[in-house]
Design an enzyme around this catalytic site. Sequence first.
Site, PDB file in Angstrom:
ATOM      1  N   ASN A   1       0.841  -1.195   0.000  1.00 38.96           N
ATOM      2  CA  ASN A   1       0.000   0.000   0.000  1.00 38.96           C
ATOM      3  C   ASN A   1       0.880   1.250   0.000  1.00 38.96           C
ATOM      4  O   ASN A   1       2.105   1.169   0.188  1.00 38.96           O
ATOM      5  CB  ASN A   1      -0.993  -0.007   1.176  1.00 38.96           C
TER       6      ASN A   1
ATOM      7  N   GLU B   1       3.159   1.989   3.011  1.00 37.36           N
ATOM      8  CA  GLU B   1       4.318   1.091   3.100  1.00 37.36           C
ATOM      9  C   GLU B   1       5.418   1.529   2.134  1.00 37.36           C
ATOM     10  O   GLU B   1       6.611   1.475   2.471  1.00 37.36           O
ATOM     11  CB  GLU B   1       3.885  -0.339   2.799  1.00 37.36           C
TER      12      GLU B   1
ATOM     13  N   ASP C   1      -5.050  -8.069   2.301  1.00 38.19           N
ATOM     14  CA  ASP C   1      -5.104  -9.518   2.139  1.00 38.19           C
ATOM     15  C   ASP C   1      -6.087  -9.898   1.035  1.00 38.19           C
ATOM     16  O   ASP C   1      -5.849 -10.832   0.258  1.00 38.19           O
ATOM     17  CB  ASP C   1      -5.526 -10.189   3.454  1.00 38.19           C
TER      18      ASP C   1
END
Length: 344
Positions: free
Chosen positions: A219, A222, A291
């Site tokens: 993302n 990150e 996820d």
Amino acid sequence: MRTRAARSVDPSRLLELIEAFARVRTAVFGDLIVDEFIYGDIARVSREAPVLILNYDSTEIVPGGAGNAACNVAALGGSAVAIGVTGRDDTARRLLDSMRSSVDVRSVLSARSVRTPTKTRILAGGIHSAKQQVVRIDRPAGDGLTEADRRAIATRLLKAAARCDALLVSDYGNGLVTPALIAQARKSLRRRGRRTSPVLVDSRYSLLRFRGMTTCTPNESEVEQLFGIRIGDNTRVLERAGRELLRRTRASAVLITRGSRGMALFEPDRPTVHIPIVGSDQIADVTGAGDTVIATMTLALAAGASFIEAAHLANYAGGLAVMKRGTATVSADELRQAVKTDSE
């Protein structure tokens, strides 16, 4: 490198790929985490400290980390084999019980030397209002894995990979996942004809340690932490970061998820594709949405999708996940309906 808006993708092709998910078996390796949600109703403010007193309502335990990724693979119609480590505690028992109905957990190692990592979120609200998270308590696994434990999990991973069509790696920094082990597992994956089995990596803190994966799906925050940058609305900074990730990981593609800004797909020697968010940009909860994205991307690529087709499906799935509260999964039926609705 030029950029462009997402080109149209044939909805019928996306629906065909969703149908093909049922023929894909995915090895999901990584950190199995318990997401615990404790719900309460606000009673009053404490006289002991300026904090709320809650009347306890209920507790919910759902799989997080690699467990949530595996459950998403299963919910989307694929077959999921979970490989990871838990402690020998009641939390581990409850975690595996919650997964067993949809995910093959026979390759999960129960180790005496570790504690099952748990993230406890306490949510509070009134009788007629949505409950909001007020605090989170993390109980990490610690560094208790022995060499015997590591050999055992490596054996289980390689055996599982040999009967799977794809490998999804979920690394939350607990010390279980290593680049060397992923390289070994990649060689063990079974092949379908001439097509190489995809390997996708989601690493919260150490993505740059991994090389040669098919795709990674970080993302935006990150990516900002990896390079010490701020992206925001600056597409030039985003472009440089995406290309640097491609270069340093030697991935075949990089998909950066950007919340309400959608996604950006980077491939070598191709223009960057920006995919706008599908549906409402009023996000309810991002817990576990990454996820869902990587699970969808893995299944789509293993089913024969191009990177742009897989990214579009992941975008639909991610858009559905963030509209659900808590750690959630997205079903194949929900994904089909989203594709159909968007094409009308």
